[in-house]
Write a protein that holds these residues in place. Structure first.
Motif, short mmCIF file in Angstrom:
data_model
loop_
_atom_site.label_atom_id
_atom_site.label_comp_id
_atom_site.label_asym_id
_atom_site.label_seq_id
_atom_site.Cartn_x
_atom_site.Cartn_y
_atom_site.Cartn_z
N ILE A 182 0.84 -1.21 0.00
CA ILE A 182 0.00 0.00 0.00
C ILE A 182 0.87 1.25 0.00
O ILE A 182 0.39 2.35 -0.34
N THR A 186 0.37 5.34 -1.43
CA THR A 186 0.79 6.58 -0.78
C THR A 186 1.80 7.33 -1.63
O THR A 186 1.72 8.56 -1.79
N ARG A 504 -6.92 11.12 4.84
CA ARG A 504 -7.86 10.26 4.10
C ARG A 504 -8.83 11.10 3.28
O ARG A 504 -9.19 10.72 2.16
N ILE A 523 -7.89 2.60 3.40
CA ILE A 523 -6.51 3.02 3.67
C ILE A 523 -6.49 3.61 5.07
O ILE A 523 -7.21 4.55 5.38
N THR A 533 -6.28 -2.24 6.55
CA THR A 533 -6.08 -1.76 5.18
C THR A 533 -6.47 -2.84 4.18
O THR A 533 -6.12 -4.01 4.33
#
Length: 644
Positions: A182, A186, A504, A523, A533
């Motif tokens: 993940i 980002t 977020r 997320i 997540t």
């Protein structure tokens, strides 16, 4: 689509520390898949068995259709009945023949690699137009029973970067735990919203006049979320303050963390290992990622075992009872114990001497409850005015390191990274030590508070650019840095103080602006150090495909680990032809083993590959099982992506 906020739950974090991919504990040395020897032979045996199972005993390899007709890569067709030259046959029972998907390490001959990547072919092929294949390649599916995995545990997405559709999409819409993959999400959002050259800064502010080298007032240091304010940069900041005329501080030194909301979680909430660096929590003023490196060495000058910390800390006592033994650097001779104690208890770091000095082993055996976030005007260090605490003398309230055991004379320095102090205590103790080492004095106290409103900026230092920091985030899977970058999305969107909620919200707005709709995406904190997540393989694959065509694509790809070369992939597939040709991000927690990124095939075509392997409820997923699935699918792609 809303990226839902979930609270992080406790659980044991197995493998991907703030740095390297694991040497894979928990299954015994015989299954240490990343290392040569029995472990690799075992996986090769499983692969051979899987391929043999596909073909009736005694039959030769079936004819192979040209790739274009199969929907694979465009290129010259193979001769019927032949496997690739680098795939030798393996005799089966009763004279039956089968072919290994990949040869033993000693038999591999890596093809010549171009000095520059060939440009993808613009010609449309069936791979771009046909519906994606929904089943795992036979070589991968046949491995699963041997790995105690079920097909329902695997999602895969394979797509050429210039194709309209994926070639392979297996359970690709199922949201799964992505672990640290993940971080790519980002990184992509940050590169697009902030830009590759974005920088953070740290300010020194003063209140009062400077008279004959003395600041007649307070000095404040305010952090703005620099993800990597290292010891050298912090020492340079202190030198700059002295060079600009301040030698002595008559007032207080204030450490301002107000740019980010203080976290409500504790460092040990995720897995109980509060001292491990991967469990550091965001703070606007984080020095050296809040890590204290305990360095042990053979002191040839004074004799015995030497010890120091990086950064140097005034607020720490050290008792050193270790001794040097004349012996080779082997575990039987080189055994050191590092114990850290506070008023609230004691925690023992694992013995040095190869046991756990790189953050890649099992979590620590104990907890240190981190201090609560400091309220306004709270003394950070209990140091009386004009007193200079040192490691030798110390203060009664200072925490204590106790070193014992044997240091083998032929060993090099040991470096043990640990979270010992709160972020405020850590930066204050380092400032106090570095300032006094340079000959400075402080008459007031060291406080955690907001800088005075009328304070003026005296000095400012900038971080490295975002694109440079992302190399550490993705190559070495740095959780704290990823979280700090994610929080920056919120401050850039809605202003300080930064929070996960603001981040977020900013992330959701960006997805909507870019036209993405990712059902099931959750997320949490942007790092993957979370059980909540979720992302589908298709969502991550679509995002990577889009990112490939953005102007900052080279910065994104350059931040990823290179297969068999560096980062968390340094020890994987080292001697295989794919080494050096895949830029990918790994992700490993107790219940997930994942990989995602870009692969350059032998024909110069670039592919997006996402493989997410998750545990069943109540199951503990061995990381090497997930790695075997990753490697089998990558070999299948690199070997031509044959489909039924």
């Amino acid at each position: 689509m809303a990226a839902t906020s979930r609270a992080t739950t406790a659980g044991r974090f197995d493998a991907e520390r703030s740095g390297r991919e694991p040497g894979l504990r928990g299954m015994g040395s015989a299954t240490q898949y990343l290392l040569p020897g029995r472990c690799c032979r075992r996986v090769r045996q499983l692969t051979a068995k899987a391929v043999c199972a596909m073909r009736p005993s005694g039959l030769a390899s079936p004819p192979v259709a040209p790739k274009a007709a199969r929907g694979g890569r465009a290129g010259a067709p193979r001769e019927p009945g032949r496997m690739p030259a680098h795939a030798p046959s393996l005799g089966g029972a009763a004279g039956g023949g089968c072919a290994l998907l990949w040869p033993p390490l000693s038999a591999q001959q890596a093809p010549a690699q171009p000095l520059v990547d060939a440009a993808p072919t613009a010609t449309s092929t069936p791979a771009a137009a046909a519906a994606p294949h929904g089943g795992l390649p036979q070589a991968v599916a046949a491995l699963l029973p041997e790995l105690t995995l079920e097909p329902s545990q695997v999602s895969a997405y394979v797509r050429r970067v210039d194709a309209e559709r994926p070639l392979l999409a297996v359970d690709a819409e199922h949201p799964r735990v992505p672990a640290s993959t993940i971080k790519l999400v980002t990184s992509i959002a940050a590169l697009d919203l902030l830009g590759p050259e974005y920088r953070w800064h740290t300010e020194v502010l003063i209140e009062g006049d400077v008279i004959a080298g003395t600041l007649e007032g307070d000095l404040s240091i305010k952090g703005y979320g620099d993800p990597f304010l290292g010891t050298e940069s912090f020492a340079a900041l202190i030198r700059a303050v002295r060079a600009k005329g301040i030698r002595h501080i008559a007032g207080d030194v204030i450490f301002d963390n107000s740019h980010l909301v203080a976290p409500t979680a504790a460092r040990g909430d995720f897995d109980g290992a509060a001292q491990r660096s991967y469990n550091a929590l965001p703070a606007a003023l984080s020095l050296n990622r809040q890590v204290t490196d305990i360095v042990l060495y053979n002191d040839h000058v004074r004799g015995g075992v030497g010890v120091y910390t990086d950064p140097p800390l005034s607020y720490l006592d050290i008792d050193n009872d270790a001794q040097v033994v004349q012996a080779p650097c082997r575990g039987r001779y080189h055994r050191l114990s590092v114990r850290f104690s506070t008023a609230g208890g004691t925690d023992e770091a694992p013995p040095a001497g190869g046991a756990d000095t790189s953050q890649t082993g099992a979590p620590g055996a104990g907890d240190i409850a981190p201090p609560e976030p400091a309220p306004a005007e709270t003394p950070v260090l209990p140091t009386p005015a004009d007193e200079t605490p040192t490691a030798a003398g110390g203060t009664p309230a200072a925490p204590r390191l106790t070193i014992s055991g044997n240091f083998a004379s032929e060993c090099t320095d040991e470096r043990i990274p640990r979270l010992l102090l709160s972020p405020e205590q850590h930066v204050a103790a380092a400032f106090d030590a570095l300032w006094r080492e340079a000959g400075g004095t402080i008459r007031g106290g060291l406080l955690a508070a907001a800088a005075p409103a009328n304070a003026e900026v005296f000095h400012r230092t900038d971080s490295e650019p975002l694109h440079a920091l992302l190399r550490r985030v993705n190559k070495w899977s740095d959780n704290l840095m990823a979280r700090m970058i994610f929080l920056t999305l919120g401050t850039a969107h809605a202003g300080p103080p930064g929070s996960e909620e603001k981040a977020r919200t900013a992330f959701d707005a960006w997805l909507t602006e870019r036209g993405f709709s990712f059902p099931g995406l959750v997320i949490d904190n942007g790092s993957g150090l979370s059980r909540q997540t979720r992302i589908a393989a298709a969502s991550l694959g679509e995002l990577l495909t889009w990112a490939y065509h953005q102007p900052w694509m080279p910065e994104l790809m350059g931040s990823m680990a290179i297969m068999g070369v560096d980062g968390t992939l340094a020890n994987r597939m080292q001697s295989e032809p794919i080494a050096g040709r895949a830029h990918m991000k790994t992700g490993t927690v107790r219940d997930a083993s994942c990989i995602a990124g870009y692969v350059l095939d032998p024909d110069g075509q670039r592919w997006v590959v996402v493989v997410l392997v998750n545990a069943l409820p109540g199951q503990r997923l061995a990381a090497w099982h997930g790695h075997a699935v990753h490697h089998a699918l990558l070999r299948w792609l690199f070997d031509g992506a044959d489909l039924p």
